[in-house]
Design a protein around this motif. Structure first.
Motif, PDB file in Angstrom:
ATOM      1  N   TYR A 204      58.828  11.882  44.040  1.00  0.00           N
ATOM      2  CA  TYR A 204      58.755  12.458  42.703  1.00  0.00           C
ATOM      3  C   TYR A 204      57.687  13.541  42.656  1.00  0.00           C
ATOM      4  O   TYR A 204      56.718  13.503  43.406  1.00  0.00           O
ATOM      5  CB  TYR A 204      58.432  11.371  41.678  1.00  0.00           C
ATOM      6  N   GLU A 205      57.853  14.469  41.746  1.00  0.00           N
ATOM      7  CA  GLU A 205      56.895  15.554  41.595  1.00  0.00           C
ATOM      8  C   GLU A 205      55.660  15.085  40.840  1.00  0.00           C
ATOM      9  O   GLU A 205      55.771  14.419  39.806  1.00  0.00           O
ATOM     10  CB  GLU A 205      57.548  16.711  40.841  1.00  0.00           C
ATOM     11  N   LYS A 206      54.494  15.429  41.342  1.00  0.00           N
ATOM     12  CA  LYS A 206      53.196  15.145  40.721  1.00  0.00           C
ATOM     13  C   LYS A 206      53.057  13.689  40.312  1.00  0.00           C
ATOM     14  O   LYS A 206      53.274  12.804  41.109  1.00  0.00           O
ATOM     15  CB  LYS A 206      52.955  16.100  39.561  1.00  0.00           C
ATOM     16  N   GLU A 207      52.724  13.459  39.051  1.00  0.00           N
ATOM     17  CA  GLU A 207      52.467  12.099  38.576  1.00  0.00           C
ATOM     18  C   GLU A 207      53.682  11.475  37.894  1.00  0.00           C
ATOM     19  O   GLU A 207      53.542  10.526  37.129  1.00  0.00           O
ATOM     20  CB  GLU A 207      51.286  12.107  37.601  1.00  0.00           C
ATOM     21  N   TYR A 208      54.861  11.984  38.158  1.00  0.00           N
ATOM     22  CA  TYR A 208      56.068  11.475  37.512  1.00  0.00           C
ATOM     23  C   TYR A 208      56.320  10.031  37.915  1.00  0.00           C
ATOM     24  O   TYR A 208      56.207   9.671  39.070  1.00  0.00           O
ATOM     25  CB  TYR A 208      57.282  12.327  37.894  1.00  0.00           C
ATOM     26  N   LYS A 209      56.648   9.218  36.940  1.00  0.00           N
ATOM     27  CA  LYS A 209      56.991   7.818  37.208  1.00  0.00           C
ATOM     28  C   LYS A 209      58.356   7.540  36.597  1.00  0.00           C
ATOM     29  O   LYS A 209      58.613   7.890  35.441  1.00  0.00           O
ATOM     30  CB  LYS A 209      55.953   6.884  36.599  1.00  0.00           C
ATOM     31  N   PRO A 210      59.256   6.922  37.345  1.00  0.00           N
ATOM     32  CA  PRO A 210      60.600   6.657  36.817  1.00  0.00           C
ATOM     33  C   PRO A 210      60.571   5.590  35.718  1.00  0.00           C
ATOM     34  O   PRO A 210      59.701   4.719  35.705  1.00  0.00           O
ATOM     35  CB  PRO A 210      61.378   6.161  38.031  1.00  0.00           C
TER      36      PRO A 210
END
Length: 77
Positions: free
Chosen positions: A9-15
């Motif tokens: 995932y990009e940067k601090e992205y969390k699903p």
């Protein structure tokens, strides 16, 4: 439904995983395009039953407009 997943995932992205009672994502694909169904039959057997569906007619044109708008914003005219 979880057939594919993103590995990075990009940067601090969390699903965000939704409970199926809250919502779900439909995956659209033309299974007849380029013999996709016959080329992937072994993989698809794992997720039976599946069916070909169409998009809701009243929303189809709105979806197209929205997709074209995003494409224009991202890639320009």
């Amino acid at each position: 439904m979880l057939v594919h997943d993103v590995g990075e995932y990009e940067k601090e992205y969390k699903p965000l995983i939704l409970d199926p009672t809250v919502g779900y994502i439909r995956h659209y694909r033309d299974v007849h395009l380029s013999n996709w169904m016959s080329r992937n039959k072994d993989i698809l057997e794992q997720w039976k039953p599946f069916e070909n569906t169409t998009y809701n007619e009243p929303l189809k044109s709105k979806l197209l407009i929205n997709v074209l708008q995003v494409l224009n914003e991202v890639y320009g005219t």
